[in-house]
Each structure stands twice: as structure tokens, then as C-alpha cells.
Motif scaffolding. Structure first.
Motif, mmCIF file in Angstrom:
data_model
loop_
_atom_site.group_PDB
_atom_site.id
_atom_site.type_symbol
_atom_site.label_atom_id
_atom_site.label_comp_id
_atom_site.label_asym_id
_atom_site.label_seq_id
_atom_site.Cartn_x
_atom_site.Cartn_y
_atom_site.Cartn_z
ATOM 1 N N TYR B 169 -4.842 6.105 -9.067
ATOM 2 C CA TYR B 169 -6.166 6.472 -8.534
ATOM 3 C C TYR B 169 -7.161 6.718 -9.654
ATOM 4 O O TYR B 169 -8.361 6.492 -9.488
ATOM 5 C CB TYR B 169 -6.023 7.665 -7.570
ATOM 6 N N GLU B 170 -6.672 7.182 -10.786
ATOM 7 C CA GLU B 170 -7.551 7.285 -11.959
ATOM 8 C C GLU B 170 -8.055 5.880 -12.318
ATOM 9 O O GLU B 170 -9.226 5.695 -12.678
ATOM 10 C CB GLU B 170 -6.790 7.912 -13.132
ATOM 11 N N SER B 171 -7.165 4.915 -12.190
ATOM 12 C CA SER B 171 -7.546 3.523 -12.503
ATOM 13 C C SER B 171 -8.506 2.968 -11.458
ATOM 14 O O SER B 171 -9.514 2.346 -11.801
ATOM 15 C CB SER B 171 -6.299 2.638 -12.557
ATOM 16 N N PHE B 172 -8.180 3.179 -10.173
ATOM 17 C CA PHE B 172 -9.063 2.692 -9.106
ATOM 18 C C PHE B 172 -10.482 3.210 -9.330
ATOM 19 O O PHE B 172 -11.459 2.487 -9.178
ATOM 20 C CB PHE B 172 -8.576 3.183 -7.731
ATOM 21 N N ASN B 173 -10.557 4.496 -9.661
ATOM 22 C CA ASN B 173 -11.872 5.122 -9.823
ATOM 23 C C ASN B 173 -12.672 4.449 -10.935
ATOM 24 O O ASN B 173 -13.830 4.064 -10.746
ATOM 25 C CB ASN B 173 -11.675 6.609 -10.114
ATOM 26 N N MET B 174 -12.047 4.274 -12.084
ATOM 27 C CA MET B 174 -12.781 3.668 -13.211
ATOM 28 C C MET B 174 -13.089 2.193 -12.943
ATOM 29 O O MET B 174 -14.175 1.707 -13.269
ATOM 30 C CB MET B 174 -11.985 3.825 -14.509
ATOM 31 N N ALA B 175 -12.123 1.484 -12.346
ATOM 32 C CA ALA B 175 -12.345 0.053 -12.086
ATOM 33 C C ALA B 175 -13.514 -0.156 -11.135
ATOM 34 O O ALA B 175 -14.330 -1.073 -11.311
ATOM 35 C CB ALA B 175 -11.074 -0.573 -11.521
ATOM 36 N N SER B 176 -13.596 0.711 -10.136
ATOM 37 C CA SER B 176 -14.687 0.572 -9.171
ATOM 38 C C SER B 176 -16.008 1.035 -9.788
ATOM 39 O O SER B 176 -17.030 0.375 -9.670
ATOM 40 C CB SER B 176 -14.361 1.385 -7.914
ATOM 41 N N LEU B 177 -15.944 2.170 -10.490
ATOM 42 C CA LEU B 177 -17.132 2.725 -11.144
ATOM 43 C C LEU B 177 -17.769 1.706 -12.093
ATOM 44 O O LEU B 177 -18.987 1.587 -12.171
ATOM 45 C CB LEU B 177 -16.684 3.970 -11.919
ATOM 46 N N TRP B 178 -16.926 0.974 -12.817
ATOM 47 C CA TRP B 178 -17.412 0.047 -13.841
ATOM 48 C C TRP B 178 -17.316 -1.422 -13.401
ATOM 49 O O TRP B 178 -17.475 -2.328 -14.231
ATOM 50 C CB TRP B 178 -16.627 0.259 -15.150
ATOM 51 N N SER B 179 -17.042 -1.654 -12.114
ATOM 52 C CA SER B 179 -16.928 -3.027 -11.574
ATOM 53 C C SER B 179 -16.049 -3.926 -12.437
ATOM 54 O O SER B 179 -16.455 -5.017 -12.851
ATOM 55 C CB SER B 179 -18.314 -3.672 -11.429
ATOM 56 N N LEU B 180 -14.849 -3.485 -12.689
ATOM 57 C CA LEU B 180 -13.961 -4.264 -13.568
ATOM 58 C C LEU B 180 -13.297 -5.403 -12.790
ATOM 59 O O LEU B 180 -12.978 -5.251 -11.611
ATOM 60 C CB LEU B 180 -12.901 -3.354 -14.191
ATOM 61 N N PRO B 245 -13.232 -4.589 -8.279
ATOM 62 C CA PRO B 245 -11.819 -4.801 -7.981
ATOM 63 C C PRO B 245 -11.526 -5.029 -6.503
ATOM 64 O O PRO B 245 -12.349 -4.727 -5.646
ATOM 65 C CB PRO B 245 -11.160 -3.492 -8.443
ATOM 66 N N VAL B 246 -10.331 -5.566 -6.254
ATOM 67 C CA VAL B 246 -9.799 -5.727 -4.898
ATOM 68 C C VAL B 246 -8.405 -5.115 -4.885
ATOM 69 O O VAL B 246 -7.658 -5.246 -5.852
ATOM 70 C CB VAL B 246 -9.718 -7.226 -4.494
ATOM 71 N N LEU B 247 -8.092 -4.427 -3.796
ATOM 72 C CA LEU B 247 -6.729 -3.922 -3.600
ATOM 73 C C LEU B 247 -6.094 -4.713 -2.453
ATOM 74 O O LEU B 247 -6.593 -4.696 -1.329
ATOM 75 C CB LEU B 247 -6.756 -2.429 -3.248
ATOM 76 N N MET B 248 -5.028 -5.416 -2.778
ATOM 77 C CA MET B 248 -4.350 -6.240 -1.785
ATOM 78 C C MET B 248 -2.949 -5.694 -1.539
ATOM 79 O O MET B 248 -2.146 -5.618 -2.457
ATOM 80 C CB MET B 248 -4.275 -7.692 -2.302
ATOM 81 N N GLU B 249 -2.692 -5.315 -0.296
ATOM 82 C CA GLU B 249 -1.326 -4.924 0.064
ATOM 83 C C GLU B 249 -0.619 -6.150 0.614
ATOM 84 O O GLU B 249 -1.098 -6.780 1.556
ATOM 85 C CB GLU B 249 -1.327 -3.813 1.126
ATOM 86 N N VAL B 250 0.498 -6.475 0.009
ATOM 87 C CA VAL B 250 1.242 -7.662 0.417
ATOM 88 C C VAL B 250 2.562 -7.196 1.011
ATOM 89 O O VAL B 250 3.367 -6.565 0.333
ATOM 90 C CB VAL B 250 1.481 -8.605 -0.789
ATOM 91 N N LYS B 251 2.761 -7.491 2.282
ATOM 92 C CA LYS B 251 3.979 -7.024 2.972
ATOM 93 C C LYS B 251 5.116 -7.988 2.677
ATOM 94 O O LYS B 251 5.070 -9.154 3.071
ATOM 95 C CB LYS B 251 3.734 -6.959 4.477
ATOM 96 N N THR B 252 6.110 -7.471 1.990
ATOM 97 C CA THR B 252 7.192 -8.350 1.564
ATOM 98 C C THR B 252 8.520 -7.637 1.760
ATOM 99 O O THR B 252 8.583 -6.595 2.430
ATOM 100 C CB THR B 252 6.945 -8.802 0.104
ATOM 101 N N TYR B 253 9.577 -8.197 1.205
ATOM 102 C CA TYR B 253 10.909 -7.620 1.418
ATOM 103 C C TYR B 253 11.829 -8.059 0.295
ATOM 104 O O TYR B 253 11.815 -9.221 -0.102
ATOM 105 C CB TYR B 253 11.485 -8.114 2.758
ATOM 106 N N ARG B 254 12.585 -7.101 -0.245
ATOM 107 C CA ARG B 254 13.577 -7.524 -1.235
ATOM 108 C C ARG B 254 14.940 -7.552 -0.567
ATOM 109 O O ARG B 254 15.302 -6.632 0.132
ATOM 110 C CB ARG B 254 13.558 -6.627 -2.481
ATOM 111 N N TYR B 255 15.653 -8.652 -0.838
ATOM 112 C CA TYR B 255 16.961 -8.818 -0.204
ATOM 113 C C TYR B 255 18.033 -7.999 -0.919
ATOM 114 O O TYR B 255 18.958 -7.512 -0.305
ATOM 115 C CB TYR B 255 17.386 -10.294 -0.225
ATOM 116 N N ARG B 256 17.920 -7.900 -2.213
ATOM 117 C CA ARG B 256 18.941 -7.182 -2.974
ATOM 118 C C ARG B 256 18.582 -5.700 -3.047
ATOM 119 O O ARG B 256 17.521 -5.279 -2.602
ATOM 120 C CB ARG B 256 19.030 -7.747 -4.395
#
Lengths: 450, 337
Positions: B169-180, B245-256
Motif C-alpha cells: 500500500y505504500e507502493s500503491f500510494n506513491m505510484a498513484s500519487l506520481w502516476s508511475l 498504475p493499474v491493479l489487476m487481480e487474476v484468478k488462477t490456481y496452482r496445482y502443486r
């Protein structure tokens, strides 16, 4: 050629296990990912999957067998066109790791100073405060190299919480002098990423007490990645700010972190005392391709010293300076303790003890050669630091001198350090907790048997 | 290989943005990752790979779909479940496998191992072992792209377990604040080690974690490479246009399991079997390719054979390469100034 299915290691510590159950039988066709058997490890029951396609030609170890060694063949897999008659008896085992003795540290990479350039002259010049010298060092390097930028809390519009970055925003603009939110862990990690990405960040911590929030990024990301990447990922970055005890700010804001960072291979740790130290070492730190911990001291910010006016005045990292020549006892100090050591030397002179004072300037790499040369002359050593003695810089120096100059010592090494307590707030207690000139005088007399 | 040539701009899967050539390439890459990981699991079982080894099997569509959106100057960081990302970035399977076995020819000369591999040349900046620590670093790479104005962007991958670390969240804040220019990807495989998302996160809507920072959010089916690719195109367009920035949640699954020593008792066999049989990203793309008559049985056989050879060669190389010379113990600690 048939493929042997081997007893797998299913945890970092497993050496043997029970073949609990076969889920296939001879003649079964299997494909990648098919569960073949259940194996009981030292931790749990795990399923073992097929990697290769084929037909189970022979089961070598029946289910229920205990203590099956890792890498022992447990079955044979036949590829297309093979039959059971192709199965050979020779089991294949993975080679055991050979034990080897660690080679000695080569001189070049041992934690030692690699000093080549002669000491620049430090006489003459102008009178400057440590604060001004630090600012000039940053400004000069930023003029030279577009990749250098400064980030931290209140470094830009506020002009620095301790006014160290005064004027930098005006000259370099908000692209290169960046106010961060109060988010040490985040901006330290961000700066490490920027350094990996080709920039040369200077990260100001308002004080090093707050850098504890960021210590994972400093150590795990900045210091270790070069090694873990086989030399690909250099991290040219300076973490700087005031360290040690200020005045009356109590335990959470008064701590010396020199020994914390000096412990870590991959970091360089620098602790200037004078304005000339501050300028020459900060310029060297910014130019250095490695992560540098640059430990300043709030009490020193306002103190004035002579600083050479040469625009290219750079001091070598890893080289100590003899501030005062002497023949009876060596006093080693860094940062604010150098001033106290020099005062102690004056007091000692009055009682006929001629003290040599060494300003370490760098903690890692440590200029042990200069200390040894001095001890060979004086045969007595006192170390000084604001931090706690336990596992401190003095302890390290004492150990090195014991290892490398034992025969030159006429007395045990004495350590002058902060008292082993969290820093108290009350003025009288704070004075008692911090190492004072009188403590150094007393220690020096003791090692001189006076 | 019996692969039909795609016509430029073809839209084979209804309105898909991917060409048939790309679909075949997605298939090939996913299969390479899966076969590589299966082989790595085997070498681990033989004691040739030590320590921790986190396999990517089941999640292949995520990194393959997103890497197809990347440009040459872009940079990538991820956690320790990183083999798939390295292969997708174009790193040599031989060098990756040799690092897993701790050999001198590995990407880190055998000094990093499974969790710590890098290739500046391919824009892959690790491979990080501390949960969440790669996210400020990926944000810093984005900062460097913007500072240098090199047109690049940063791909910063994390798992659902990392999403509760404060530094995210520290990263989200700076990335959004500075349009990274950074794409944050949460690979939600439902379990942070053995703890399900429901038991770890007060809100299971992980994409929603971007909203308080005014970050554009997306939720994507991570078992389908084409869906991931299309979402990636939209996300990258937003980022490259300078919108932050964009936050993408990708619904996936690990078999192992989480790592090799995890028996995965926290989920049912039925759950795993359902994912494998109904949502496998490789099988489903294979069906798509068959339906589109792009690749036939012969074509798939040829692809399988080619992949098998690459992986076997990597496995062989990783076992025949020498261990690092003892003198390597003392190199790469600091850069000579």
C-alpha cells in the motif's frame, strides 16, 4: 532406453521415506501429472506425480516399504515401443554433494580498505558547517550526473527537516528533489528499484531510527542482490541521515546503527565527523556503485570546520585519518566521538599521556591497517562509540587487534561506549548514558596503568 | 510443424485481439512452462535441486498472457514463484534450470537459486524471496522508466498472500500519487501457502484494494490466456498513456503445493481435480485451437516434441554443468569502485 522412477525427496530435509501406496500397477499407461504413489516424508504424506509419459513396466519397491532411500529406483517406466525385457538392472543414483573447505578470503574482497589514491590535501579552504558541506556534496554530484536524485521526507519544499537539502529544490526542481510521503519501507524499496533501473538515488531518512521500518529493503534487497544475481544487479544508492543520539529525544530517537549495518556484507558504512569528512565522503558515496549507509550526526550539523574549496574534493571510502599523532595510547573513534576523543587527548596531554587519535571515517570496509600500525607504536588501544558496547564496533576492533596484533598489546583493549540501557529522557540520566570525554580519559589512563 | 499460418489481424476466437499465430505461441509457452516445472519437480525429488522450489503449474496463462503485452524496454519483477516469468521473458531454460541445480552456468552463477534469478538483458529484475518486497522495487523500476522517459513500464507480480503486506500500500500510494507506469498483478491462486484468501483477507475482493488509492482496477480469469492478454492490452494502454498504475487481480490456481514439501491438506482433491479437468489453461487453449482448425494432432505432437527436447536439454545441461568454483564464494559481494 527405459526410465527409472526414483524415490523423490519431497522436502528440503528428507533423506528417506515410506512408500505408502502405489496408485498405479504394472502395465498402466501414465501421462505427465498423473499421481503414481503416495509417499510418507518426514513431515507429511505426499503424492508423487509422473513427469514422463509411458507405461509402468515394473514396480521395484512394493507399497508399505519403509525407509526407502531418496533416489533409490522404485519403478521402471517404458516408453513407446519398449517392453519389460528392456529393463536393465543397473540403478542410477544422483551424485552426492562433495564437502569442500571454504577458501580463504582473497585480499581484494576481504572487508578491508582498497586504498590506492593518495590522501587529498585537506588544509586551507573555507569554513563551513557539516550541514553546508553535505548540501554542497549533493549539489556538486547532481550537477555532474543526471542520474543522481534525492528523495525523502521534507527534503524539497520544507528544505530538509534539518535543513541539509536547503536550496536543492530551487536548483534541481521537483523531478530530482522529491518529497515522499511518510513511508520509509515503501520509498526505500522504491529507491532500490530505481537504482536497479539505472538511477543513482540518495535516500534521506529523517533519522536512522526510522530506517528500521525499511531495513528489509536495505539488507535483503540493496545489499544482497548483487551476490544473489551473480554480479548482474548492482545497486548504486546512498541511504543517509542523522544517526546516534541527538539531545533529549529519548530511546526511540537516540540510537547508533553503525554495528547493525556494518554486520552486513554487501553494504559500505561511512560515518563522517568533520565538514571535510562529510563533503569528501558523501561525494565518494554518491559515486560508488554500491549501497552505502551514510551515518551523519545531528549535533554535528551546525559545527564548523575547514573544507577544501576544490570542486573535486573526494575522500576514499575505507580509509581512516589520524587526527592527532601520539605515542602512548591509540584512541579510535568515529562520528561525534572523534571530537570527544580529541578533547580527551588534550586532557591526557596535561598529565603526560601522548594520545594518538584515529578518525575511522568508514566503518565498513574498516581501515584496520591504520589501527594496527598505530597500536604497533603505542601498544595500547581505546575504542569509542556512542552505541552499545555489546556486539559493537569496539568489540569488532578489539577482536581484530587480538587476532592480528596480539603481541603488540601491553594492556587489554578498552571499550568506551554508550551504557547498556535505552536512552533516558532526563538530562542528567542522558549525560550518564552517553560516553563522555572523562570516560575516554579514564579508559586511556587505565590502559596506560596510570 | 503443421501449424496454419495466421492472416494478419485475424480474429480467430470471436472478437479476440489475439491472432492465431499468437494463440499457438501462447500454447507453446504455457506448455514449455508446465513441462519445465514438472521436470524441475523431478530433479528436486532426485535431490538435484535443493531448498525451496515453488512451481507455477496451473498458473501459466497469467504470465504468458501478460508478457505478450510487454515491449522490449519494459521490466518485470515477481516473487519466488518465478520460473514461469523467467521463461516467458525469454530467458534460456538451460540457464534457469542450471541455477535451480546450483551450477556455475545458472543465471546467478549458482549463488541465487530458485527464488533469486535475474536477467537485465531480458528485463527480468527478479525473483525476490521476501513476500511483498518486490512491489516497492517494481514501483521503483517504474519510477526509473518515468525519470529516464524511456517509454517503458514495469510489471510487478505478487500473490494473494502478499496483498496484506504494508509495503504494497505504500507502493500503491506513491505510484498513484506520481502516476508511475506500473501494472500490479495479483496472481490470486486462492492460497497464501496454506491459508485461503477468505481466512487471510477481510475482503476477498483483492482488486478492490486499489480503489482507495484511485488506481484503476480489473479482475480477470487467469485460467484463460486470451482473457489475460486482452485485459493486459487494456491495462497497458492506460498505463502507457500516462494515466498511472493499474491493479489487476487474476484468478488462477496452482496445482502443486506451495513449495515442494507441502502436501496441500488445506484443500480437497475434488477442488484440485475440478480445476484441472475443467479449467486447465493449456487443455482449453488446445480445444480452442482444434475448434479453429489452426492446429491438428500432428501439429500438437510436433509442439510437444519440440518442448520436450528443450526441457530435456535444460535438465541435462543443469546436471552436467560444473558447480561454481570455490573462488566464487568471494566474488560479487561489492562492485569494485
Amino acid at each position: 532406453m527405459t526410465t527409472q522412477i526414483l524415490m523423490p525427496a519431497l522436502s528440503p530435509t528428507m533423506t528417506e521415506g515410506k512408500l505408502a501406496k502405489w496408485l498405479v500397477k504394472e502395465g498402466d499407461k501414465v501421462t505427465s501429472g498423473k499421481v503414481l504413489a503416495e509417499i510418507e516424508t518426514d513431515k507429511a504424506t505426499m503424492e508423487m506425480e509422473a513427469v514422463d509419459e509411458g507405461t509402468i513396466g515394473k514396480i521395484l519397491i512394493p507399497e508399505g516399504t519403509e525407509k526407502v532411500q531418496v533416489n533409490e529406483p522404485i519403478a521402471v517406466l517404458l516408453a513407446e515401443g519398449e517392453s519389460a525385457s528392456d529393463i536393465s538392472a543397473a540403478p542410477k543414483k544422483a551424485e552426492a554433494t562433495k564437502e569442500a573447505k571454504a577458501p580463504a578470503a582473497p585480499a581484494a574482497s576481504a572487508p578491508k580498505a582498497a586504498q590506492t589514491a593518495p590522501e587529498p590535501t585537506e588544509t586551507g579552504g573555507k569554513t563551513q558547517t557539516v550541514r553546508e558541506a553535505l548540501r554542497d556534496a549533493m549539489a556538486e554530484e547532481m550537477r555532474k550526473d543526471e542520474r543522481v536524485y534525492l528523495m525523502g521526507e521534507e527534503v524539497a519544499e520544507y528544505q530538509g527537516a534539518y535543513k541539509v537539502s536547503q536550496g536543492l529544490l530551487d536548483e534541481f526542481g521537483s523531478k530530482r528533489v522529491i518529497d515522499t510521503p511518510i513511508t520509509e519501507h515503501g520509498f526505500a524499496g522504491l529507491a532500490v528499484g530505481a537504482a536497479f533501473g539505472g538511477l543513482k538515488p540518495i535516500v534521506e531518512f529523517m533519522t536512522f531510527n526510522f530506517a528500521m521500518q525499511a531495513i528489509d529493503q536495505i539488507i535483503n534487497s540493496a545489499a544482497k542482490t548483487l551476490y544473489m544475481s551473480g554480479g548482474q544487479m548492482g545497486c548504486p544508492i546512498v541511504f543517509r541521515g542523522p544517526n546516534g543520539a541527538a539531545a533529549r529525544v529519548a530511546a526511540q530517537h537516540s540510537q547508533c546503527y553503525a554495528s547493525w549495518y556494518a554486520h552486513v556484507p554487501g553494504l559500505k558504512v561511512v560515518a563522517p565527523w568533520s565538514a571535510a569528512d562529510a563533503k569528501g565522503l558523501l561525494k565518494a558515496a554518491i559515486r560508488d556503485p554500491n549501497p552505502i549507509i551514510f551515518l551523519e550526526h545531528e549535533i554535528l550539523y551546525g559545527q564548523s570546520f575547514q573544507v577544501p574549496e576544490n570542486d573535486d574534493f573526494v575522500l576514499p571510502i575505507g580509509k581512516a585519518k589520524i587526527e592527532r599523532q601520539g605515542s602512548h595510547v591509540t584512541i579510535v573513534a568515529f562520528s561525534i566521538m572523534v571530537g570527544k576523543a580529541l578533547k580527551a587527548a588534550e586532557a591526557l596531554a596535561e598529565v603526560g599521556i601522548d594520545a594518538e587519535v584515529i578518525n575511522l571515517r568508514s566503518i565498513r570496509p574498516l581501515d584496520i591497517d591504520t589501527i594496527i600500525a598505530s597500536v604497533q607504536k603505542t601498544n595500547r588501544l581505546v575504542t569509542c562509540e556512542e552505541g552499545w558496547a555489546f556486539s559493537g564496533i569496539g568489540s569488532e576492533i578489539a577482536a581484530l587487534i587480538m587476532e592480528q596484533a596480539f603481541d603488540h598489546l601491553d594492556a587489554p583493549v578498552a571499550r568506551v561506549a554508550g551504557k547498556d540501557v535505552p536512552m533516558p529522557y532526563a538530562a542528567n540520566l542522558e549525560t550518564l548514558a552517553l560516553p563522555q570525554v572523562a570516560d575516554i580519559v579514564e579508559a586511556a589512563k587505565a590502559v596506560c596503568y596510570r | 510443424m503443421a501449424i496454419k499460418k495466421a492472416t494478419r489481424g485475424a480474429t480467430p476466437a470471436g472478437n479476440s485481439a489475439a491472432t492465431t499465430e499468437q494463440l499457438v505461441e501462447f500454447y507453446r509457452q504455457m506448455l514449455l512452462i508446465r513441462r519445465f516445472e514438472e521436470r524441475a519437480g523431478q530433479l528436486y525429488g532426485m535431490g538435484l535441486i535443493g531448498g525451496f522450489c515453488h512451481l507455477y503449474i496451473g498458473q501459466e496463462a497469467v504470465v504468458v498472457g501478460l508478457t505478450a503485452c510487454a515491449n522490449k524496454q519494459d521490466t518485470v519483477v515477481t516473487s519466488y514463484r518465478d520460473h514461469g516469468h523467467m521463461l516467458a521473458c525469454g530467458m534460456d531454460p538451460k540457464g534457469v534450470m542450471a541455477e535451480l541445480t546450483g551450477r556455475s552456468t545458472g543465471y546467478s552463477k549458482g549463488k541465487g537459486g530458485s527464488m533469486h534469478m535475474f536477467s537485465r538483458e531480458k528485463g527480468f529484475f527478479g525473483g525476490h524471496g521476501i513476500v511483498g518486497a518486490q512491489i516497492p522495487i517494481g514501483t521503483g523500476l517504474a519510477f526509473a522508466h518515468k525519470y529516464k522517459n524511456d517509454g517503458g513500464m514495469s510489471f510487478a507480480y505478487m500473490g494473494d498472500g502478499a496483498i496484506n503486506q504494508g509495503q504494497i500500500y505504500e507502493s500503491f500510494n506513491m505510484a498513484s500519487l506520481w502516476s508511475l507506469p506500473v501494472l500490479y498483478v495479483v496472481e490470486n491462486n486462492k492460497y497464501g501457502m496454506g491459508t485461503s484468501v477468505e481466512r487471510a483477507s477481510a475482503s476477498p475482493d483483492l482488486a478492490g484494494r486499489g480503489e482507495p488509492w484511485k488506481i484503476k482496477t480489473m479482475t480477470v480469469d487467469g485460467m484463460d490466456a486470451v482473457s489475460v492478454y486482452e485485459a493486459g492490452l487494456e491495462a497497458c494502454a492506460h498505463i502507457r498513456a500516462g494515466h498511472g498504475p493499474v491493479l489487476m487481480e487474476v484468478k488462477t490456481y496452482r496445482y502443486r503445493g506451495h513449495s515442494m514439501s507441502d502436501p496441500a491438506k488445506y484443500r480437497t482433491k475434488e477442488e484440485l481435480e475440478k480445476m484441472r479437468s475443467e479449467h486447465d489453461p493449456i487443455d482449453s487453449l488446445r480445444q480452442t485451437l482444434i475448434g479453429l482448425k489452426v492446429t491438428d494432432e500432428e501439429g500438437f505432437k510436433a509442439i510437444d516434441k519440440g518442448i520436450k527436447e528443450i526441457v530435456l536439454e535444460a535438465a541435462e545441461y543443469s546436471q552436467t554443468s560444473p558447480e561454481p568454483d570455490p573462488s566464487e564464494l568471494w566474488t560479487d559481494i561489492v562492485v569494485a569502485a
